[in-house]
Design a protein around this motif. Structure first.
Motif, PDB file in Angstrom:
ATOM      1  N   ALA A 142       2.499   1.607  -3.383  1.00 30.09           N
ATOM      2  CA  ALA A 142       1.515   1.927  -4.426  1.00 30.09           C
ATOM      3  C   ALA A 142       1.071   3.380  -4.307  1.00 30.09           C
ATOM      4  O   ALA A 142       0.930   4.082  -5.312  1.00 30.09           O
ATOM      5  CB  ALA A 142       0.305   0.995  -4.308  1.00 30.09           C
ATOM      6  N   LEU A 143       0.891   3.858  -3.069  1.00 37.50           N
ATOM      7  CA  LEU A 143       0.448   5.238  -2.886  1.00 37.50           C
ATOM      8  C   LEU A 143       1.507   6.201  -3.401  1.00 37.50           C
ATOM      9  O   LEU A 143       1.214   7.146  -4.128  1.00 37.50           O
ATOM     10  CB  LEU A 143       0.160   5.505  -1.409  1.00 37.50           C
ATOM     11  CG  LEU A 143      -0.296   6.928  -1.093  1.00 37.50           C
ATOM     12  CD1 LEU A 143      -1.644   7.214  -1.726  1.00 37.50           C
ATOM     13  CD2 LEU A 143      -0.367   7.183   0.398  1.00 37.50           C
TER      14      LEU A 143
ATOM     15  N   GLY B  61       0.819  -1.208   0.000  1.00 38.13           N
ATOM     16  CA  GLY B  61       0.000   0.000   0.000  1.00 38.13           C
ATOM     17  C   GLY B  61       0.849   1.253   0.000  1.00 38.13           C
ATOM     18  O   GLY B  61       0.605   2.188  -0.760  1.00 38.13           O
ATOM     19  N   PHE B  62       1.873   1.258   0.845  1.00 37.50           N
ATOM     20  CA  PHE B  62       2.777   2.419   0.932  1.00 37.50           C
ATOM     21  C   PHE B  62       3.445   2.687  -0.417  1.00 37.50           C
ATOM     22  O   PHE B  62       3.445   3.812  -0.923  1.00 37.50           O
ATOM     23  CB  PHE B  62       3.826   2.145   2.012  1.00 37.50           C
ATOM     24  CG  PHE B  62       4.853   3.240   2.171  1.00 37.50           C
ATOM     25  CD1 PHE B  62       4.596   4.334   2.980  1.00 37.50           C
ATOM     26  CD2 PHE B  62       6.079   3.165   1.528  1.00 37.50           C
ATOM     27  CE1 PHE B  62       5.534   5.339   3.137  1.00 37.50           C
ATOM     28  CE2 PHE B  62       7.020   4.165   1.680  1.00 37.50           C
ATOM     29  CZ  PHE B  62       6.749   5.257   2.489  1.00 37.50           C
TER      30      PHE B  62
ATOM     31  N   ALA C   8       3.773   5.616  -5.586  1.00 39.50           N
ATOM     32  CA  ALA C   8       3.921   5.502  -7.034  1.00 39.50           C
ATOM     33  C   ALA C   8       2.789   6.217  -7.762  1.00 39.50           C
ATOM     34  O   ALA C   8       2.970   6.709  -8.874  1.00 39.50           O
ATOM     35  CB  ALA C   8       3.964   4.034  -7.442  1.00 39.50           C
ATOM     36  N   ALA C   9       1.610   6.279  -7.124  1.00 41.78           N
ATOM     37  CA  ALA C   9       0.445   6.827  -7.816  1.00 41.78           C
ATOM     38  C   ALA C   9       0.425   8.350  -7.822  1.00 41.78           C
ATOM     39  O   ALA C   9      -0.269   8.959  -8.618  1.00 41.78           O
ATOM     40  CB  ALA C   9      -0.842   6.297  -7.171  1.00 41.78           C
ATOM     41  N   ILE C  10       1.184   8.970  -6.920  1.00 43.88           N
ATOM     42  CA  ILE C  10       1.154  10.431  -6.831  1.00 43.88           C
ATOM     43  C   ILE C  10       2.321  11.010  -7.621  1.00 43.88           C
ATOM     44  O   ILE C  10       3.468  10.648  -7.396  1.00 43.88           O
ATOM     45  CB  ILE C  10       1.221  10.883  -5.355  1.00 43.88           C
ATOM     46  CG1 ILE C  10       0.050  10.292  -4.581  1.00 43.88           C
ATOM     47  CG2 ILE C  10       1.202  12.389  -5.263  1.00 43.88           C
ATOM     48  CD1 ILE C  10       0.091  10.572  -3.109  1.00 43.88           C
TER      49      ILE C  10
END
Lengths: 222, 214, 250
Positions: free
Chosen positions: C148-149, C145-146, C151-153
Motif C-alpha cells: 500500500a505504501l 502495508g508495504f 502504491a500510494a507514492i
C-alpha cells in the motif's frame, strides 16, 4: 546538540499550548472509545474487569495513532520541516525532540487519565498501578514507532489510513505485553517480566526508531 | 566556493535538466533563469542538499556536500517558496526559532532590528496568521538580515509578494552581502538591480533544449 | 559480459542486462516448480501414511507448512534486497523487493486459508488464535502495508526508498512479533493444540513437506522474475532499449 533538541521541544510545546484543543480532543477520543465498550458488551462487572486492560490499551494505541497526523504534517506544509533538515544539527536529534514533545502531548495525558477509566471498569488498586506503569513505559514506544510511520507517509495521498495500516501491526508486541502486564497482576503471577520486556522494547526503539524516522524524512522531502 | 559538476535532475519520467556545471565564487551571484516547470526550484533544492541529483555532484570548498551535510548546512541560508512561519507563533518567536535551529541564537534587540529593516517591527508581537502575504515574506526575509555570517544564501523567488520599498531593501542587503564576499543564488522573474562584480546566469531552458536536440 | 566474476555481478545489476537473463531463467524455474510440486503433491496424497489421530485431513499441512515457511522467508529476502537497494542505491534490488511482495503476501494468505481449512476438522472451528496463525495474520498486514505504501507514492525513487525503510523496520519486528504472539498464546490457552501434528513425523511426511517447500521456492523465484521483468519494462519505458524490445516483439 542538546540545545537544538531543547529548542525543538520548546517550540513544539509552545505550539501545542497555543492549540490546546488538539491535545484535549485526542484525550476525549480516548475516554469516549473506552466508555463505549461497556455499552457494547454489557455492564457485568467481572467481564469488564477482564476486558479492561485490553480495552484501555487498544484505545491508547488508537489515540496515539490519530495524533501522529500532527507530528510532521503541519511542519511539512508550512516549510519549517525543510528548515529543520537544513538546521546544521543532526536530524536524528531534532526528530528526538519532536518525538518527546509528541509523547508529552499525546502519551502522558493518557497515562494520567487511565486510572480514572480503570476505576470505571472496577480494576483493583494494584492492577491500576501496573496499568499506569505499563502505559508510562509503553506509550513512548508508540510515539517512536509512530514517528517512523508518520515520516514514511508524509505528503502521501490517503496518509491517514495508510499510517494506521503501517503502524498498527508494529504496535502488536507493545499491546500484548502492555495489556498482558495488567492481566498478569489480576491473575496473581506478577507483572515484572512483562514490564521488563516493555522496557526492552523502549530501549530498542529509542536506539533505532529516530534513525529510521530521520531517514524516512529525508526520503519524503526529495 | 560552490561547484556544480554535470548535475542532472529527473522528476518522474521527465528529465528537467542535464549536464549542468558552474562555479560560484566569493562575492558572486548566480541567477537561475528558466520558464515555469524548467526545474528552477528543483535545482535550488539540490543545491541545498535537500534533494540528491540523479547524476553529478555538488562540491563545497572542494568536498562533496553529501559527505558533510551538517557542516554545509551551517554555511547556508535557504528561503524557499514557503515562508517557514508557524501560524501560531509571533513574528519574533518565529525568527527566534529559526535562528536557534540554524545554530545562531540571536538576542531580541538584533531580531527587532532585522524586522525593522524590512519594516515589520510593529508586527513583532503578532501571531503570523494575522499577517498579510507580503508581511509574512518580509518576516521570512528578516532571517537574512540576522545571519550575515552564513556565506551562502539560496533564495527561491525572494521578491514575490514584496512591494517596491521592500524590493529595494532586499537589493541593498544582497549587494552588501556580496560586497562582504558572500554568495547568493536566486531565482526571480523580475529584473534585479544588485551591484556586484559578477553576476552569473544559468538558463535552464537552454539545458533542456540541448537535451531535446540530443 | 566479462572475464572476472566480480564484474559480471555489476553487469547484471543493471535492469537492461538483467531483463534478458530473467527471461532465460524464468521458464527453467517455472518448470522446476511444476515438477517439484507434482512430486510433492503425489507423495503427500498417495505415499504418506494416514495419520492415526487426525485421519486424512492432516494432509493439508503439506501445503500449509511450506507456505508458512515461504511467507516468512520471503519477507526476509524482501528486507535484504530493500537494504541492498537503500545502501548501494541500485535500482534493480528495489525492483526485486517490489516484485517479491505480492508472492510473499500470496503465501501468507495460503497459509492462513489452509490453516483455517485444517482447523475446522481438527479443532472444530475455522479460526483459532493460535500463535502461528496469529503471527501469519500480522505478517499479512505487514505485506499489505508495504504494498500500500509503495502504491500510494507517485515518485518511483521515493516509493522504493520508503518501502525499503518500512521493510527493514518490519524485518526487525517480525521476530519480535512472532515471539510476542507465541508467548501470548501459550499464556492464554496452554499447549493443548499445536500445528506440528504428530509428535514423531514419519520420514515420508518430512520428505513430502521438503519437496513441496522446494517447489514453492522455485515458484517464488519464477513468479518474482516474471514480475521483475514487467516492473523493468514499466519503469524503463522511455529508454531506447525497451522501445527496441517491444518493437521486436510486435
Amino acid at each position: 546538540m542538546i540545545r537544538a533538541l531543547g529548542w525543538v521541544l520548546r517550540r513544539d510545546l509552545l505550539l501545542a499550548f497555543r492549540r490546546r484543543g488538539d491535545v484535549v480532543n485526542a484525550l476525549v477520543f480516548f475516554v469516549i472509545v473506552v466508555s463505549l465498550f461497556p455499552l457494547g458488551v454489557g455492564p457485568e462487572a467481572s467481564q469488564l474487569r477482564n476486558m479492561a486492560p485490553g480495552v484501555l490499551w487498544v484505545a491508547a494505541l488508537l489515540a496515539c495513532m490519530l495524533s501522529l497526523a500532527r507530528l510532521y504534517a503541519p511542519d511539512h506544509q508550512d516549510g519549517t520541516l525543510e528548515q529543520m533538515l537544513l538546521a546544521g544539527e543532526p536530524l536524528v536529534v531534532l526528530v528526538m525532540g519532536k518525538v518527546i514533545s509528541h509523547w508529552l502531548m499525546s502519551g502522558l495525558p493518557l497515562v494520567l487519565i487511565a486510572p480514572l477509566l480503570g476505576l470505571q471498569f472496577d480494576l483493583p488498586g494494584d492492577a491500576l498501578a501496573v496499568l499506569c506503569v505499563s502505559l508510562l513505559i509503553g506509550t513512548p514506544v508508540l510515539s517512536l514507532i509512530g514517528a517512523v510511520g508518520a515520516a514514511l507517509t508524509l505528503g502521501v495521498r490517503g496518509s491517514g489510513v495508510l499510517v494506521a495500516l503501517l503502524v498498527l501491526p508494529l504496535y502488536v508486541p507493545v499491546l500484548i505485553f502492555g495489556a498482558g502486564s495488567v492481566g498478569a497482576v489480576a491473575s496473581g503471577t506478577g507483572a515484572e517480566a512483562h514490564l521488563m520486556l516493555l522496557g526492552g522494547f523502549l530501549a530498542l526503539s529509542l536506539v533505532l526508531a529516530p534513525w529510521a524516522s530521520a531517514a524516512a524524512l529525508r526520503i519524503a522531502m526529495e | 566556493m560552490l561547484e556544480a559538476r554535470q548535475l542532472e535532475c529527473t522528476r518522474g519520467d521527465r528529465c528537467l535538466f542535464t549536464d549542468l556545471s558552474f562555479k560560484l565564487g566569493r562575492g558572486q551571484m548566480l541567477r537561475v533563469a528558466g520558464a515555469n516547470g524548467s526545474g528552477k526550484t528543483s535545482l535550488l533544492r539540490i543545491m541545498c542538499g535537500l534533494v540528491s541529483p540523479s547524476a553529478g555532484e555538488l562540491r563545497w570548498q572542494g568536498r562533496p556536500i553529501r559527505d558533510e551535510r551538517e557542516e554545509y548546512s551551517r554555511n547556508l541560508v535557504f528561503i524557499g517558496h514557503l515562508n517557514a512561519l508557524k501560524d501560531d507563533l509571533t513574528a519574533l518567536e518565529n525568527l527566534q526559532c529559526a535562528a536557534a535551529l540554524s545554530g545562531k541564537p540571536a538576542d531580541v534587540g538584533r531580531m527587532l532590528a532585522a524586522l525593522e529593516r524590512f519594516g515589520v517591527a510593529h508586527c513583532a508581537e503578532l501571531p503570523a496568521k494575522v499577517l498579510s502575504q507580503g508581511q509574512r515574506r518580509r518576516v521570512a526575509l528578516a532571517r537574512l538580515a540576522l545571519a550575515p555570517a552564513a556565506p551562502l544564501w539560496i533564495l527561491d523567488e525572494p521578491f514575490s509578494a514584496l512591494d517596491v520599498g521592500a524590493v529595494v531593501e532586499l537589493e541593498l542587503l544582497l549587494a552588501a552581502h556580496l560586497a562582504s564576499d558572500g554568495m547568493v543564488v536566486l531565482t526571480t522573474h523580475q529584473e534585479v538591480q544588485v551591484v556586484a562584480h559578477a553576476i552569473l546566469r544559468v538558463d535552464l531552458d537552454l539545458h533542456t533544449a540541448a537535451l531535446r536536440a540530443a | 559480459m566479462s572475464k572476472s566474476g566480480r564484474f559480471s555481478w555489476f553487469y547484471f545489476s543493471s535492469p537492461q542486462s538483467f531483463y534478458p537473463l530473467a527471461g532465460t531463467l524464468q521458464p527453467w524455474f517455472a518448470a522446476l516448480a511444476v515438477i517439484l510440486c507434482a512430486v510433492g503433491l503425489y507423495i503427500s496424497f498417495f505415499v504418506a501414511p494416514t495419520d492415526a489421530q487426525q485421519g486424512e485431513s492432516y494432509r493439508i499441512i503439506f501445503i500449509h507448512v511450506p507456505a508458512a515457511w515461504m511467507s516468512m522467508f520471503l519477507y526476509l529476502v524482501m528486507g535484504f534486497w530493500s537494504g541492498v537497494g537503500l545502501v548501494f542505491n541500485t535500482r534493480l534490488s528495489s525492483m526485486v523487493a517490489t516484485a517479491l511482495a505480492p508472492t510473499g503476501a500470496l503465501f501468507t494468505f495460503i497459509a492462513l486459508w489452509t490453516g483455517a481449512l485444517w482447523g475446522k476438522p481438527t479443532w472444530g472451528t475455522w479460526w483459532v488464535w493460535d500463535a502461528r496463525l496469529t503471527s501469519e495474520l500480522i505478517l499479512l498486514f505487514l505485506y499489505i502495508g508495504f504494498m500500500a505504501l509503495q502504491a500510494a507514492i507517485d515518485d518511483q525513487r521515493r516509493a522504493d526508498k520508503a518501502g525499503a525503510v518500512l521493510a527493514l523496520v518490519g524485518v526487525i519486528n517480525v521476530p519480535i512479533i512472532y515471539f510476542s504472539v507465541k508467548w501470548w498464546s501459550t499464556l492464554h490457552q496452554g499447549a493443548s493444540v499445536s500445528m506440528t501434528g504428530a509428535p514423531t513425523m514419519a520420514k515420508t511426511m518430512l520428505l513430502g513437506m521438503l519437496i513441496m517447500a522446494l517447489g514453492f521456492w522455485m515458484y517464488s523465484i519464477a513468479a518474482t522474475l516474471a514480475r521483475v521483468r514487467c516492473v523493468i519494462l514499466e519503469r524503463e519505458r522511455h529508454t531506447d532499449w525497451v522501445a527496441a524490445e517491444i518493437g521486436a516483439q510486435t
